[in-house]
Design a protein around this motif. Structure first.
Motif, mmCIF file in Angstrom:
data_model
loop_
_atom_site.group_PDB
_atom_site.id
_atom_site.type_symbol
_atom_site.label_atom_id
_atom_site.label_comp_id
_atom_site.label_asym_id
_atom_site.label_seq_id
_atom_site.Cartn_x
_atom_site.Cartn_y
_atom_site.Cartn_z
ATOM 1 N N LEU A 40 0.826 -1.205 0.000
ATOM 2 C CA LEU A 40 0.000 0.000 0.000
ATOM 3 C C LEU A 40 0.863 1.258 0.000
ATOM 4 O O LEU A 40 0.560 2.234 -0.712
ATOM 5 N N THR A 41 1.943 1.251 0.767
ATOM 6 C CA THR A 41 2.802 2.436 0.843
ATOM 7 C C THR A 41 3.439 2.729 -0.513
ATOM 8 O O THR A 41 3.456 3.881 -0.968
ATOM 9 N N SER A 81 1.124 6.445 -7.062
ATOM 10 C CA SER A 81 -0.103 7.157 -7.443
ATOM 11 C C SER A 81 0.063 8.665 -7.238
ATOM 12 O O SER A 81 -0.313 9.469 -8.100
ATOM 13 N N TYR A 82 0.652 9.049 -6.119
ATOM 14 C CA TYR A 82 0.849 10.475 -5.820
ATOM 15 C C TYR A 82 1.837 11.088 -6.810
ATOM 16 O O TYR A 82 1.598 12.158 -7.369
ATOM 17 N N GLY A 83 2.929 10.368 -7.063
ATOM 18 C CA GLY A 83 3.962 10.894 -7.970
ATOM 19 C C GLY A 83 3.459 11.056 -9.389
ATOM 20 O O GLY A 83 3.812 12.018 -10.074
ATOM 21 N N LEU A 84 2.610 10.129 -9.836
ATOM 22 C CA LEU A 84 2.130 10.176 -11.231
ATOM 23 C C LEU A 84 0.820 10.949 -11.366
ATOM 24 O O LEU A 84 0.365 11.194 -12.479
ATOM 25 N N ARG A 85 0.194 11.265 -10.211
ATOM 26 C CA ARG A 85 -1.141 11.903 -10.218
ATOM 27 C C ARG A 85 -2.160 11.025 -10.954
ATOM 28 O O ARG A 85 -2.906 11.492 -11.796
ATOM 29 N N VAL A 86 -2.117 9.723 -10.656
ATOM 30 C CA VAL A 86 -3.126 8.810 -11.228
ATOM 31 C C VAL A 86 -3.889 8.168 -10.066
ATOM 32 O O VAL A 86 -3.369 8.093 -8.947
ATOM 33 N N PRO A 87 -5.134 7.715 -10.321
ATOM 34 C CA PRO A 87 -5.947 7.180 -9.228
ATOM 35 C C PRO A 87 -5.322 5.965 -8.541
ATOM 36 O O PRO A 87 -4.686 5.134 -9.187
ATOM 37 N N LEU A 88 -5.561 5.924 -7.218
ATOM 38 C CA LEU A 88 -5.171 4.773 -6.392
ATOM 39 C C LEU A 88 -6.463 4.040 -6.069
ATOM 40 O O LEU A 88 -7.474 4.664 -5.771
ATOM 41 N N ILE A 89 -6.423 2.723 -6.151
ATOM 42 C CA ILE A 89 -7.613 1.990 -5.739
ATOM 43 C C ILE A 89 -7.244 0.771 -4.910
ATOM 44 O O ILE A 89 -6.449 -0.067 -5.334
ATOM 45 N N GLY A 90 -7.809 0.711 -3.709
ATOM 46 C CA GLY A 90 -7.559 -0.407 -2.798
ATOM 47 C C GLY A 90 -8.475 -1.562 -3.165
ATOM 48 O O GLY A 90 -9.667 -1.363 -3.426
ATOM 49 N N ILE A 91 -7.920 -2.753 -3.207
ATOM 50 C CA ILE A 91 -8.673 -3.930 -3.655
ATOM 51 C C ILE A 91 -8.734 -4.964 -2.541
ATOM 52 O O ILE A 91 -7.760 -5.218 -1.841
ATOM 53 N N ASN A 92 -9.934 -5.573 -2.412
ATOM 54 C CA ASN A 92 -10.143 -6.681 -1.480
ATOM 55 C C ASN A 92 -9.578 -7.955 -2.130
ATOM 56 O O ASN A 92 -10.036 -8.382 -3.185
ATOM 57 N N HIS A 93 -8.605 -8.541 -1.474
ATOM 58 C CA HIS A 93 -7.911 -9.717 -2.003
ATOM 59 C C HIS A 93 -8.879 -10.869 -2.327
ATOM 60 O O HIS A 93 -8.695 -11.592 -3.322
ATOM 61 N N ILE A 140 -12.686 5.336 -6.748
ATOM 62 C CA ILE A 140 -11.266 5.304 -6.392
ATOM 63 C C ILE A 140 -11.083 5.558 -4.892
ATOM 64 O O ILE A 140 -11.994 6.033 -4.217
ATOM 65 N N SER A 141 -9.903 5.213 -4.386
ATOM 66 C CA SER A 141 -9.666 5.318 -2.944
ATOM 67 C C SER A 141 -9.040 6.658 -2.593
ATOM 68 O O SER A 141 -8.395 7.294 -3.427
ATOM 69 N N SER A 142 -9.212 7.023 -1.322
ATOM 70 C CA SER A 142 -8.610 8.267 -0.844
ATOM 71 C C SER A 142 -7.130 7.994 -0.531
ATOM 72 O O SER A 142 -6.752 6.872 -0.203
ATOM 73 N N PRO A 143 -6.294 9.067 -0.592
ATOM 74 C CA PRO A 143 -4.879 8.869 -0.259
ATOM 75 C C PRO A 143 -4.688 8.447 1.201
ATOM 76 O O PRO A 143 -3.616 7.985 1.580
ATOM 77 N N SER A 144 -5.750 8.580 2.020
ATOM 78 C CA SER A 144 -5.609 8.171 3.423
ATOM 79 C C SER A 144 -6.008 6.705 3.640
ATOM 80 O O SER A 144 -6.100 6.243 4.779
#
Ligand code: KG4
Ligand code: ZN
Length: 332
Positions: A92-93, A99-111, A319-323
């Motif tokens: 995740l880190t 995601s932050y560096g590229l300014r593209v969406p981050l999405i957390g996925i349920n395994h 999409i997920s929040s950066p937090s």
């Protein structure tokens, strides 16, 4: 849409590049099996330290194999649970950083959801409703998916997960780790049903599972023979254990499909790569049921399934929040 998937929930460090949720451009999996073998199971601290060492080289390799640069990515998908806390945090880190560096969406996925989504890579036209069964080292979850994202858990294990039972029985039989693939191999030389093992019956009508009774029956069988100084029929025990597990799983999925009046059953997770189980379910199924399995390489942990699971969500703007934080006990 090109998505980078990252998976570090347990003992595989994995990265994959998937286009439009179905075309695998690369799928790199680095297993830590050799590291953990000496301990006979996964040691969480060892796992997270190894993820830290490997994650960047694995992501680089996934990009090289896909012939992509970081700037070509449209989204970053990462497992945020369930799994080992320290291991999840590594993936995740790194995902947040990219995601932050590229300014593209981050999405957390349920395994767990992703294990079922591995099927969409082979069957892009697969749609709910269906009954799903996730069978892995940590999970045994029977679910009903009525529509997009509407998961209803019908049953789960009350003790050992199926993969865990395979691993423990392999240990009892001195076959090594991880047990699933070894039991499958050894069982080919054995006779299924040659050794009677108990079926756990619950008092109530339920879709739950229990595997510790079958495992303990194997243990007592071995202990009794050892006391007598007799030799252990390892192959017959492996084959009988595997057949009993297949019987239990098949009974549950067929009954669930009948209750929910669905014609599709979708399997995923490491244990669904077991060829005996696959052919048993195909052979025993009612005629009108269609069974979906991912190819064996996509049954065990991988990041292509993570990227595949993310695609429809990113398209819908989910999409997920950066937090976003890890959730080691996440369920369906
Ligand atoms: O899905 P997975 O790679 O990781 C988890 O999310 O847990 O599943 C790993 C589990 C292990 O318990 C392993 O022994 C089992 O799946 N497994 C198998 C086979 N291949 C892996 N079990 C039975 N037969 C197999 N061929
Ligand atoms: Zn898994």
């Amino acid at each position: 849409m090109v998505i980078l998937g990252i998976e570090t929930s347990c003992d595989e460090t994995a990265a994959a590049v998937v286009e439009d949720g179905k075309r695998i451009l690369s799928n790199v999996v680095s297993s830590q099996i050799e590291l953990h073998r000496q301990f006979g199971g996964i040691v969480p601290e060892v796992a997270s330290r190894s993820h830290v060492e490997k994650i960047i080289p694995i992501i680089k390799q996934a990009l090289i194999e896909a012939k992509m640069k970081l700037e070509d990515l449209d989204g970053i998908a990462v497992t945020f649970g369930p799994g080992l806390l320290g291991s999840l945090l590594v993936g995740l880190t790194v995902a947040k950083g990219i995601s932050y560096g590229l300014r593209v969406p981050l999405i957390g996925i349920n395994h767990l959801e992703a294990h079922l989504y591995a099927n969409f890579l082979s069957y892009p036209h697969l749609r709910p409703p269906f009954v799903g069964l996730v069978i892995s080292g940590g999970h045994t979850e029977l679910i009903f998916l009525s529509g997009k994202g509407n998961y209803q858990v019908l049953g789960a294990t009350r003790d050992d997960a199926v993969g865990e039972a395979f691993d423990k029985v392999a240990k009892i039989l001195n076959l090594g780790y991880p047990g699933g693939p070894i039991i499958e191999r050894v069982a080919r030389e054995g006779r299924p049903h040659s050794i009677p093992l108990p079926s756990i019956r619950f008092k109530e009508d339920t879709f739950d599972f229990s595997f510790s009774g079958i495992k303990t029956a194997v243990l007592y069988y071995v202990m009794d023979l050892e006391k007598e100084g007799a030799s252990i029929p390892t192959a017959d025990l492996a084959a009988s254990f595997q057949a009993k597990v297949a019987e239990v799983l098949a009974e549950r999925v067929f009954r669930a499909a009948s209750l929910k009046k669905v014609k599709k059953i979708v399997l995923g997770g490491g244990v669904s790569s077991n060829l005996f189980l696959r052919s048993f379910i195909q052979k025993e199924k009612p005629k009108d049921l269609k069974i979906f399995f991912p190819p064996p390489s996509l049954c065990t942990d991988n990041a292509a399934m993570i990227a595949a699971c993310a695609y429809p969500k990113i398209r819908e703007g989910l999409i997920s929040s950066p937090s976003l934080d890890v959730q080691p006990n996440l369920s369906f």
